[in-house]
Scaffold this motif. Structure first.
Motif, short mmCIF file in Angstrom:
data_model
loop_
_atom_site.label_atom_id
_atom_site.label_comp_id
_atom_site.label_asym_id
_atom_site.label_seq_id
_atom_site.Cartn_x
_atom_site.Cartn_y
_atom_site.Cartn_z
N GLY A 218 74.00 5.00 -59.99
CA GLY A 218 74.54 3.66 -59.80
C GLY A 218 74.57 3.19 -58.37
O GLY A 218 75.25 2.20 -58.06
N TYR A 219 73.82 3.84 -57.48
CA TYR A 219 73.85 3.47 -56.06
C TYR A 219 72.89 2.31 -55.78
O TYR A 219 71.93 2.43 -55.02
CB TYR A 219 73.51 4.70 -55.20
N GLU A 220 73.14 1.20 -56.43
CA GLU A 220 72.38 -0.04 -56.23
C GLU A 220 73.01 -1.09 -57.14
O GLU A 220 73.76 -0.75 -58.07
CB GLU A 220 70.90 0.14 -56.58
N PRO A 221 72.71 -2.37 -56.95
CA PRO A 221 73.21 -3.38 -57.87
C PRO A 221 72.69 -3.12 -59.30
O PRO A 221 71.58 -2.64 -59.48
CB PRO A 221 72.65 -4.70 -57.31
N TYR A 222 73.51 -3.46 -60.27
CA TYR A 222 73.10 -3.32 -61.66
C TYR A 222 71.95 -4.26 -61.96
O TYR A 222 71.89 -5.39 -61.45
CB TYR A 222 74.28 -3.62 -62.59
N LYS A 223 71.01 -3.81 -62.78
CA LYS A 223 69.85 -4.61 -63.13
C LYS A 223 70.09 -5.37 -64.43
O LYS A 223 69.95 -4.81 -65.52
CB LYS A 223 68.60 -3.72 -63.24
N ASP A 224 70.45 -6.62 -64.29
CA ASP A 224 70.67 -7.46 -65.47
C ASP A 224 69.35 -7.80 -66.15
O ASP A 224 68.28 -7.81 -65.53
CB ASP A 224 71.35 -8.77 -65.07
N ILE A 225 69.44 -8.11 -67.46
CA ILE A 225 68.34 -8.74 -68.19
C ILE A 225 68.72 -10.21 -68.33
O ILE A 225 69.74 -10.55 -68.94
CB ILE A 225 68.14 -8.11 -69.58
N TYR A 226 67.91 -11.08 -67.74
CA TYR A 226 68.22 -12.50 -67.72
C TYR A 226 67.51 -13.23 -68.86
O TYR A 226 66.33 -13.00 -69.13
CB TYR A 226 67.78 -13.13 -66.39
N VAL A 227 68.24 -14.11 -69.52
CA VAL A 227 67.67 -15.04 -70.49
C VAL A 227 67.37 -16.32 -69.72
O VAL A 227 68.28 -16.97 -69.19
CB VAL A 227 68.63 -15.32 -71.65
N ILE A 228 66.08 -16.70 -69.68
CA ILE A 228 65.65 -17.84 -68.86
C ILE A 228 65.04 -18.90 -69.77
O ILE A 228 64.07 -18.65 -70.49
CB ILE A 228 64.63 -17.38 -67.80
N ASP A 229 65.65 -20.08 -69.75
CA ASP A 229 65.16 -21.21 -70.53
C ASP A 229 63.91 -21.77 -69.85
O ASP A 229 63.94 -22.14 -68.67
CB ASP A 229 66.26 -22.28 -70.59
N VAL A 230 62.79 -21.81 -70.59
CA VAL A 230 61.54 -22.32 -70.03
C VAL A 230 60.99 -23.49 -70.85
O VAL A 230 59.81 -23.80 -70.77
CB VAL A 230 60.48 -21.19 -69.94
N LYS A 231 61.87 -24.14 -71.61
CA LYS A 231 61.38 -25.26 -72.42
C LYS A 231 60.81 -26.37 -71.54
O LYS A 231 59.85 -27.04 -71.91
CB LYS A 231 62.51 -25.78 -73.32
N ASP A 232 61.41 -26.58 -70.38
CA ASP A 232 60.84 -27.46 -69.37
C ASP A 232 60.15 -26.59 -68.33
O ASP A 232 60.83 -25.93 -67.54
CB ASP A 232 61.93 -28.31 -68.72
N PRO A 233 58.80 -26.53 -68.34
CA PRO A 233 58.12 -25.62 -67.42
C PRO A 233 58.44 -25.87 -65.95
O PRO A 233 58.31 -24.96 -65.13
CB PRO A 233 56.63 -25.88 -67.70
N ALA A 234 58.87 -27.07 -65.61
CA ALA A 234 59.19 -27.38 -64.23
C ALA A 234 60.58 -26.94 -63.83
O ALA A 234 60.92 -26.95 -62.64
CB ALA A 234 59.05 -28.89 -63.99
N ASN A 235 61.38 -26.52 -64.80
CA ASN A 235 62.78 -26.21 -64.50
C ASN A 235 63.24 -24.95 -65.22
O ASN A 235 64.17 -24.98 -66.03
CB ASN A 235 63.67 -27.40 -64.88
N PRO A 236 62.62 -23.79 -64.97
CA PRO A 236 63.14 -22.56 -65.57
C PRO A 236 64.52 -22.24 -65.00
O PRO A 236 64.74 -22.35 -63.78
CB PRO A 236 62.11 -21.51 -65.16
N HIS A 237 65.46 -21.87 -65.86
CA HIS A 237 66.81 -21.60 -65.36
C HIS A 237 67.50 -20.57 -66.25
O HIS A 237 67.26 -20.50 -67.46
CB HIS A 237 67.65 -22.88 -65.29
N ILE A 238 68.35 -19.78 -65.63
CA ILE A 238 69.06 -18.71 -66.33
C ILE A 238 70.16 -19.32 -67.19
O ILE A 238 70.97 -20.12 -66.70
CB ILE A 238 69.65 -17.71 -65.33
#
Length: 496
Positions: A353-373
């Motif tokens: 655990g000697y580093e930040p935890y690695k999250d799995i992000y859900v990223i909305d890409v319905k608008d290709p110009a605005n991907p966001h978590i």
């Protein structure tokens, strides 16, 4: 970099990761860490159908499957070791080929195997790259001799294309360097193909590679290059044609202003550039348009491939800082059409655990110009009765690595996914509400093995392979190779 507030928080009953750390090699146990390797396994909503005690290599391996002559075969390999199994009856797992490559005798490269309808044949594409080295003796910042040694390493850097004539024989169709060759030394420039190519048997193929020695603005301490995204025309697999090379400004020598503008510039830790090829969930020749390229610490890019000869950036998302470990390691695009999202995760590099935890992000890409978590996956928790309060204390590495979706046979379940999770084994997640992923089940194998290797515990489960069509899960661990089923996946299709 700071390690303030690192460790177990008794008041909040949770493990607090450091904000950022350097990459280090070796264990860093804490007072709560086990002083032994746990010889227990845990299951929830998963069943072990079969186990074999050995694998071709500890930690990471690659897998592919092909269907020939009414039978299914699995390729299980990593560089110097290859096994091919007949898994028509997966519980019987019949070994049909065992091959080992000696020093100077080549290797079996990270591969994509796909059926090409035009040729009525299975096509195998293998990537070959510059050697990867880890550990205190391979840090280019600590030892100036490391970088020129890695860049001057002999060996083919590029990809080879084969036609499978049987599950155990293949015919070479093409050998394609991804970079020029120095005529004086015969050394290939650039990284070669990194990890597996993305090829589905159709017209286009995508490869992660640094195409020459100018792609060197790599912060990661033990790797010389910062890979770009390459697009090839595979209409004739015997004559692949490079269509385009795309990279983020700053990756190349001479792009100083862009390089110095990066938020990761100078940290000497982040992986910069592609770790895997871009993923195109709908083939371009079938009307697809967008590719999703995760570029390590540079974040996620949505690329417009309306003209694959000229990829254009539609959108970009800078991922939260998370070093050490690999940031922006892989992207799962198998739920773009069903949910309008991609999943992006990094991978742990440091132990305990000697580093930040690695999250799995859900990223909305319905608008290709605005991907966001829009969400993060929940952090797996130890099973009831486990002798530790957090998986970090089980030893080795804890966090997500590979997922069971892209390029696996069948169609991924829109409401369920699986990840390898280091010392937390195989973790299964419910995606019924994709903005609120939930833990759904797990298989956590024992940490001990029958190999007598004192470092085999490092990444107990790094590789998984899902046969979505047969509802089977394969886990490759330090304690062996497991065949798993789950009632959440549905009735397994096992021929006996």
């Amino acid at each position: 970099m700071t390690t303030k507030d690192y460790g177990w928080d008794e008041q909040r009953r949770l493990f607090v990761h450091p904000q950022s750390t350097p990459y280090v090699s070796g264990p860093r146990p804490l007072p709560q860490s086990l002083d032994h390797l746990e010889d227990r396994e845990y299951t929830s909503n998963m069943t072990v159908e079969a186990r074999w005690p050995t694998v071709v290599r500890l930690t990471h391996t690659w897998q592919n499957v092909v269907d020939m002559g009414g039978r299914r075969y699995m390729f299980h390999y990593y560089r110097q070791a290859l096994n091919v199994y007949d898994i028509t009856d997966p519980t019987a797992r019949d070994l049909v080929l065992e091959k080992r490559y000696g020093p100077g005798n080549g290797e079996f490269g990270a591969a994509a195997i796909a059926y090409n309808k035009e040729r009525d044949a299975w096509i195998l594409v293998q990537c070959f790259e510059v050697p990867r080295t880890y550990g205190p003796d391979s840090n280019k910042y600590a030892d100036p001799a490391v970088l020129p040694r890695l860049m001057a390493a002999p060996g083919f850097r590029g990809f080879r294309v084969y036609e499978l004539t049987s599950p155990t024989d293949w015919k070479l169709l093409a050998e394609v360097p991804t970079g020029p060759v120095d005529p004086a030394t015969g050394i290939h420039q650039g990284s070669g193909g990194v990890d597996t190519p993305a090829y589905d048997g159709g017209r286009y193929m995508f490869i992660a590679a640094a195409p020459d020695d100018t792609f060197i603005n790599q912060e990661f301490a033990t790797y010389p290059y910062t890979p770009a995204q390459l697009v090839y025309d595979m209409e004739d697999p015997a004559h692949p044609k490079l269509l385009s090379t795309w990279w983020v400004p700053g990756q190349r020598a001479g792009e100083t202003g862009a390089y110095e503008s990066w938020s990761r510039h100078g940290n000497r830790t982040s992986w910069i550039g592609a770790r895997v090829p871009m993923s195109v969930p709908v083939p371009l020749e079938q009307g697809g348009r967008y590719g999703y390229a995760v570029m390590g610490g540079l974040g996620l890019y949505v690329l417009d491939l309306a003209d694959p000869r000229r990829p254009l950036v539609s959108g970009h998302l800078d991922l939260p800082h998370s070093w050490a470990g690999i940031e922006g390691d892989v992207v799962d695009t198998s739920r773009v059409t069903s949910h309008g999202v991609v999943f992006v995760n990094g991978g742990p590099m440091n132990e305990d655990g000697y580093e930040p935890y690695k999250d799995i992000y859900v990223i909305d890409v319905k608008d290709p110009a605005n991907p966001h978590i829009v969400a993060t996956f929940p952090r797996p928790v130890p099973p009831a009765g486990a002798p530790y309060q957090d998986f970090v204390f089980r030893r080795g590495k804890f966090g997500p690595k590979r997922f069971g979706s892209n390029a696996h046979p069948g169609t991924a379940d829109p409401n369920l996914t699986l990840y390898s999770f280091g010392n937390a084994g195989v973790q299964m997640f419910d995606l019924t509400d994709v903005r609120r992923p939930a833990l759904a089940g797990y298989f956590v194998p024992k940490m001990t093995d029958e190999l007598g290797d004192p470092r085999s515990y490092l990444v107990p489960t790094e590789s998984i392979f899902v046969e979505w069509d047969r509802r089977l899960v394969w886990a490759f661990t330090n304690s062996g190779m497991y065949l798993l089923t789950s009632p959440l996946l549905g009735e397994p299709r096992i021929a006996r």
